[in-house]
Design an enzyme around this catalytic site. Sequence first.
Site, mmCIF file in Angstrom:
data_model
loop_
_atom_site.group_PDB
_atom_site.id
_atom_site.type_symbol
_atom_site.label_atom_id
_atom_site.label_comp_id
_atom_site.label_asym_id
_atom_site.label_seq_id
_atom_site.Cartn_x
_atom_site.Cartn_y
_atom_site.Cartn_z
ATOM 1 N N TYR A 1 1.452 -14.078 -14.755
ATOM 2 C CA TYR A 1 0.524 -13.178 -14.046
ATOM 3 C C TYR A 1 -0.899 -13.755 -14.068
ATOM 4 C CZ TYR A 1 -1.731 -8.696 -12.837
ATOM 5 O OH TYR A 1 -2.470 -7.701 -12.239
ATOM 6 N N ALA B 1 -1.824 -16.848 -14.457
ATOM 7 C CA ALA B 1 -1.903 -18.061 -13.618
ATOM 8 C C ALA B 1 -1.986 -17.667 -12.144
ATOM 9 C CB ALA B 1 -0.690 -18.951 -13.880
ATOM 10 N N SER C 1 -7.324 -10.101 -10.903
ATOM 11 C CA SER C 1 -7.304 -9.274 -12.117
ATOM 12 C C SER C 1 -8.216 -9.926 -13.149
ATOM 13 C CB SER C 1 -5.882 -9.209 -12.677
ATOM 14 O OG SER C 1 -5.898 -8.669 -13.975
ATOM 15 N N ALA D 1 0.820 -1.228 0.000
ATOM 16 C CA ALA D 1 0.000 0.000 0.000
ATOM 17 C C ALA D 1 0.846 1.266 0.000
ATOM 18 C CB ALA D 1 -0.961 -0.015 1.183
ATOM 19 N N SER D 2 2.079 1.183 -0.431
ATOM 20 C CA SER D 2 2.908 2.404 -0.491
ATOM 21 C C SER D 2 2.514 3.282 -1.663
ATOM 22 C CB SER D 2 4.389 2.031 -0.598
ATOM 23 O OG SER D 2 4.564 1.043 -1.600
ATOM 24 N N ARG D 3 1.799 2.693 -2.637
ATOM 25 C CA ARG D 3 1.380 3.450 -3.835
ATOM 26 C C ARG D 3 0.246 2.677 -4.519
ATOM 27 N NH1 ARG D 3 4.702 0.829 -7.830
ATOM 28 N NH2 ARG D 3 6.206 -0.482 -6.760
ATOM 29 N N ASN E 1 8.389 -8.479 2.763
ATOM 30 C CA ASN E 1 8.328 -9.024 1.403
ATOM 31 C C ASN E 1 7.222 -10.072 1.293
ATOM 32 O OD1 ASN E 1 8.737 -10.056 -1.109
ATOM 33 N ND2 ASN E 1 10.844 -10.731 -0.754
ATOM 34 N N ILE F 1 -6.452 -0.182 -14.513
ATOM 35 C CA ILE F 1 -6.470 0.870 -13.486
ATOM 36 C C ILE F 1 -5.190 1.703 -13.631
ATOM 37 C CG2 ILE F 1 -6.689 1.370 -11.005
ATOM 38 C CD1 ILE F 1 -9.083 -0.276 -12.084
ATOM 39 N N LYS G 1 -3.178 -14.914 -10.878
ATOM 40 C CA LYS G 1 -4.449 -14.259 -10.567
ATOM 41 C C LYS G 1 -5.623 -15.244 -10.639
ATOM 42 C CE LYS G 1 -2.797 -10.164 -9.684
ATOM 43 N NZ LYS G 1 -2.848 -9.635 -8.325
HETATM 44 P P1 NAP Z 1 1.780 -0.841 -8.246
HETATM 45 O O1 NAP Z 1 1.384 0.566 -8.504
HETATM 46 O O2 NAP Z 1 2.963 -1.413 -8.960
HETATM 47 O O3 NAP Z 1 1.981 -1.020 -6.656
HETATM 48 C C1 NAP Z 1 2.342 -2.277 -6.147
HETATM 49 C C2 NAP Z 1 2.377 -2.230 -4.643
HETATM 50 O O4 NAP Z 1 2.732 -3.558 -4.196
HETATM 51 C C3 NAP Z 1 3.444 -1.305 -4.082
HETATM 52 O O5 NAP Z 1 3.000 -0.776 -2.862
HETATM 53 C C4 NAP Z 1 4.629 -2.247 -3.864
HETATM 54 O O6 NAP Z 1 5.527 -1.835 -2.821
HETATM 55 C C5 NAP Z 1 3.916 -3.500 -3.419
HETATM 56 N N1 NAP Z 1 4.715 -4.695 -3.612
HETATM 57 C C6 NAP Z 1 5.257 -5.145 -4.762
HETATM 58 N N2 NAP Z 1 5.954 -6.282 -4.521
HETATM 59 C C7 NAP Z 1 5.851 -6.513 -3.182
HETATM 60 C C8 NAP Z 1 6.355 -7.495 -2.316
HETATM 61 N N3 NAP Z 1 7.130 -8.489 -2.754
HETATM 62 N N4 NAP Z 1 6.042 -7.426 -0.992
HETATM 63 C C9 NAP Z 1 5.266 -6.420 -0.518
HETATM 64 N N5 NAP Z 1 4.759 -5.457 -1.289
HETATM 65 C C10 NAP Z 1 5.055 -5.506 -2.609
HETATM 66 O O7 NAP Z 1 0.587 -1.846 -8.560
HETATM 67 P P2 NAP Z 1 -0.993 -1.567 -8.626
HETATM 68 O O8 NAP Z 1 -1.340 -1.232 -10.022
HETATM 69 O O9 NAP Z 1 -1.395 -0.678 -7.509
HETATM 70 O O10 NAP Z 1 -1.542 -3.045 -8.353
HETATM 71 C C11 NAP Z 1 -1.978 -3.479 -7.073
HETATM 72 C C12 NAP Z 1 -2.640 -4.842 -7.225
HETATM 73 O O11 NAP Z 1 -3.725 -4.734 -8.162
HETATM 74 C C13 NAP Z 1 -1.706 -5.917 -7.800
HETATM 75 O O12 NAP Z 1 -1.967 -7.139 -7.182
HETATM 76 C C14 NAP Z 1 -2.078 -5.968 -9.264
HETATM 77 O O13 NAP Z 1 -1.802 -7.210 -9.837
HETATM 78 C C15 NAP Z 1 -3.571 -5.705 -9.176
HETATM 79 N N6 NAP Z 1 -4.143 -5.204 -10.421
HETATM 80 C C16 NAP Z 1 -3.736 -4.019 -10.961
HETATM 81 C C17 NAP Z 1 -4.318 -3.585 -12.157
HETATM 82 C C18 NAP Z 1 -3.924 -2.286 -12.801
HETATM 83 O O14 NAP Z 1 -4.419 -2.022 -13.919
HETATM 84 N N7 NAP Z 1 -3.116 -1.462 -12.206
HETATM 85 C C19 NAP Z 1 -5.271 -4.364 -12.787
HETATM 86 C C20 NAP Z 1 -5.656 -5.567 -12.217
HETATM 87 C C21 NAP Z 1 -5.089 -5.977 -11.020
HETATM 88 P P3 NAP Z 1 6.864 -0.967 -3.149
HETATM 89 O O15 NAP Z 1 6.354 0.446 -3.421
HETATM 90 O O16 NAP Z 1 7.669 -1.049 -1.913
HETATM 91 O O17 NAP Z 1 7.487 -1.585 -4.351
#
Ligand code: NAP
Length: 247
Positions: A155, A157, A142, A13-15, A63, A188, A159
């Site tokens: 990815y 697999a 997803s 949840a950092s971003r 992690n 998103i 999800k």
């Molecule tokens: P993002 O902007 O890349 O953010 C990913 C977040 O996960 C960051 O807070 C990151 O932390 C953290 N993270 C990554 N690897 C990690 C690990 N090994 N341990 C703990 N934290 C970890 O991604 P997002 O777009 O917000 O996606 C969030 C979720 O929604 C994911 O599961 C993604 O597959 C899913 N999703 C996204 C979309 C889309 O269109 N964006 C669509 C469908 C599903 P750091 O900042 O420390 O790296």
Amino acid sequence: MKLNGKTVLVTGASRGIGKGIAQKLAKEGANIAFTYVSSVEKANAFEAELIASGVKAKGYQSNAADFSEAEKLVDEIVKEFGSLDVLVNNAGITKDTLLMRMSEQQWDDVLDTNLKSAFAMTKAAMKPMMKAKAGSIINITSIVGIVGGAGQANYAASKAGMIGLTKSVAKEIGSRNIRCNAIAPGFIETEMTEVLGDDIKQEWIKTIPLKRGGKPEDVANCVLFLACDDSAYISGQTINVCGGMVM
Ligand code: NAP
């Protein structure tokens, strides 16, 4: 407020979507524990932002891909916050490439971070939830896990696996008043999708009936619904938050 005094754990949840979820649930009175892996400064600033908004909050560098960290993390959160009411398995990564070029490492990294983490966190979180005879677990999957994606076999697999995990957990612990649901976002706008070129983004948007990319808040609104008692009779379901892209 729908989550007053509840403790919520959001992984990653950092971003992005995770941050949007944490902000939304905090506005509804939830105390927020969240994880991140590398964004130390962003996480510290976000922790301070949440605390300033009037809730208890703490960021944990943990992690998601490391199975052994999950139980320690949940123990620390229960000690610090006194309970764990809602778990949102959101942390996720992509390592996209065609299957014929995909390395074992690319496969393992994505499966461990996206799917094994949800298994580890759910297993750890179940214990305090079973004690409390209540809980809501929400897995961020997803639409790619539903329809597949060229260049995204790992990815997709991971999800799709989360959807099977969600249904099984719902069956196993529904009798303990613990619900488990999944949310399948479409496109998103976050750092994950920022890497795609504008051309690709425009192509995606053409396929979305609502003609726009989603925002983290669109996903967060659905998480709030599944986290609180408004969804008290909903478990084992996957809700698509994709502007109608997948029906
Ligand atoms: P993002 O902007 O890349 O953010 C990913 C977040 O996960 C960051 O807070 C990151 O932390 C953290 N993270 C990554 N690897 C990690 C690990 N090994 N341990 C703990 N934290 C970890 O991604 P997002 O777009 O917000 O996606 C969030 C979720 O929604 C994911 O599961 C993604 O597959 C899913 N999703 C996204 C979309 C889309 O269109 N964006 C669509 C469908 C599903 P750091 O900042 O420390 O790296």
